[in-house]
Design a protein around this motif. Structure first.
Motif, PDB file in Angstrom:
ATOM      1  N   HIS A   1      -3.417   3.323  -2.112  1.00  0.00           N
ATOM      2  CA  HIS A   1      -3.582   2.561  -3.144  1.00  0.00           C
ATOM      3  C   HIS A   1      -2.641   1.239  -3.133  1.00  0.00           C
ATOM      4  O   HIS A   1      -1.714   1.393  -2.663  1.00  0.00           O
ATOM      5  N   ARG A   2      -3.229   0.436  -3.411  1.00  0.00           N
ATOM      6  CA  ARG A   2      -2.286  -0.908  -3.449  1.00  0.00           C
ATOM      7  C   ARG A   2      -1.672  -1.251  -4.593  1.00  0.00           C
ATOM      8  O   ARG A   2      -2.533  -1.247  -5.806  1.00  0.00           O
TER       9      ARG A   2
ATOM     10  N   THR B   1       7.783   2.697  -6.351  1.00  0.00           N
ATOM     11  CA  THR B   1       7.019   3.876  -6.874  1.00  0.00           C
ATOM     12  C   THR B   1       5.547   3.282  -6.895  1.00  0.00           C
ATOM     13  O   THR B   1       5.141   2.535  -7.384  1.00  0.00           O
ATOM     14  N   CYS B   2       4.407   4.270  -6.074  1.00  0.00           N
ATOM     15  CA  CYS B   2       3.045   3.947  -6.204  1.00  0.00           C
ATOM     16  C   CYS B   2       2.382   3.932  -7.782  1.00  0.00           C
ATOM     17  O   CYS B   2       2.939   5.038  -8.381  1.00  0.00           O
ATOM     18  N   THR B   3       1.810   3.132  -8.197  1.00  0.00           N
ATOM     19  CA  THR B   3       1.441   3.330  -9.592  1.00  0.00           C
ATOM     20  C   THR B   3       0.414   4.279  -9.657  1.00  0.00           C
ATOM     21  O   THR B   3       0.190   4.649 -10.786  1.00  0.00           O
TER      22      THR B   3
ATOM     23  N   VAL C   1       2.643  -1.333  -6.595  1.00  0.00           N
ATOM     24  CA  VAL C   1       3.727  -0.440  -6.663  1.00  0.00           C
ATOM     25  C   VAL C   1       4.612  -1.019  -7.719  1.00  0.00           C
ATOM     26  O   VAL C   1       4.418  -2.280  -7.988  1.00  0.00           O
TER      27      VAL C   1
ATOM     28  N   SER D   1       0.806  -1.213   0.096  1.00  0.00           N
ATOM     29  CA  SER D   1      -0.177  -0.014   0.033  1.00  0.00           C
ATOM     30  C   SER D   1       0.946   1.303  -0.126  1.00  0.00           C
ATOM     31  O   SER D   1       1.707   1.250   0.763  1.00  0.00           O
ATOM     32  N   CYS D   2       0.517   2.119  -0.754  1.00  0.00           N
ATOM     33  CA  CYS D   2       1.215   3.434  -1.123  1.00  0.00           C
ATOM     34  C   CYS D   2       0.949   4.107   0.499  1.00  0.00           C
ATOM     35  O   CYS D   2      -0.058   4.090   1.114  1.00  0.00           O
TER      36      CYS D   2
END
Length: 144
Positions: free
Chosen positions: A105-106, A126-128, A108, A99-100
């Protein structure tokens, strides 16, 4: 087809290391960006967060050595994440579960990883969704 950095003829003002391969192009990550992101974790010995990359250790496969600028402790930095993800079948599933820290958000993407000590491996991800970059301690590489 794989290219070496010098074969791409990419103009650059600083040092770069290999990040991964997408189609026929090799992505590069600047050494100074790696050093900046390393400052988000603590040294395994002295607990400070000032690191550098020993440019003498840069290898063609993207591996190099990170060095604590206070106590001189060194550790491996791995940037060939395409190969790592391909050869470690659990990693893609783990990356979907992270998770970010910013937007929660799940999912990365894995930028590079380090093995800070025999008990601590850290992924730099890095969070997508929101593109926030953050370190994530690896639960899959605890060598205890």
């Amino acid at each position: 087809m794989r290219f070496l950095a010098w074969q791409l003829k990419i103009p650059c003002t600083g040092a770069y290391t290999h990040l991964g391969y997408w189609e026929n192009m090799m992505a590069l990550i600047p050494i100074d960006q790696i050093e900046k992101r390393l400052s988000t974790v603590q040294c395994a010995i002295c607990k400070t967060n000032t690191f550098g990359i020993d440019r003498r250790t840069l290898q063609s496969d993207g591996e190099c050595r990170g060095v604590c600028l206070k106590c001189r402790y060194s550790f491996p930095v791995y940037t060939d994440m395409e190969f790592y993800v391909r050869t470690q079948p659990d990693i893609p599933y783990r990356l979907k579960e992270i998770s970010c820290q910013n937007c929660h958000h799940r999912g990365v993407s894995l930028d590079f990883r380090i093995t800070m000590s025999v008990r601590e491996a850290i992924y730099f991800v890095t969070c997508t969704a929101c593109q926030t970059q953050f370190p994530e301690r690896s639960s899959l590489e605890a060598f205890e």
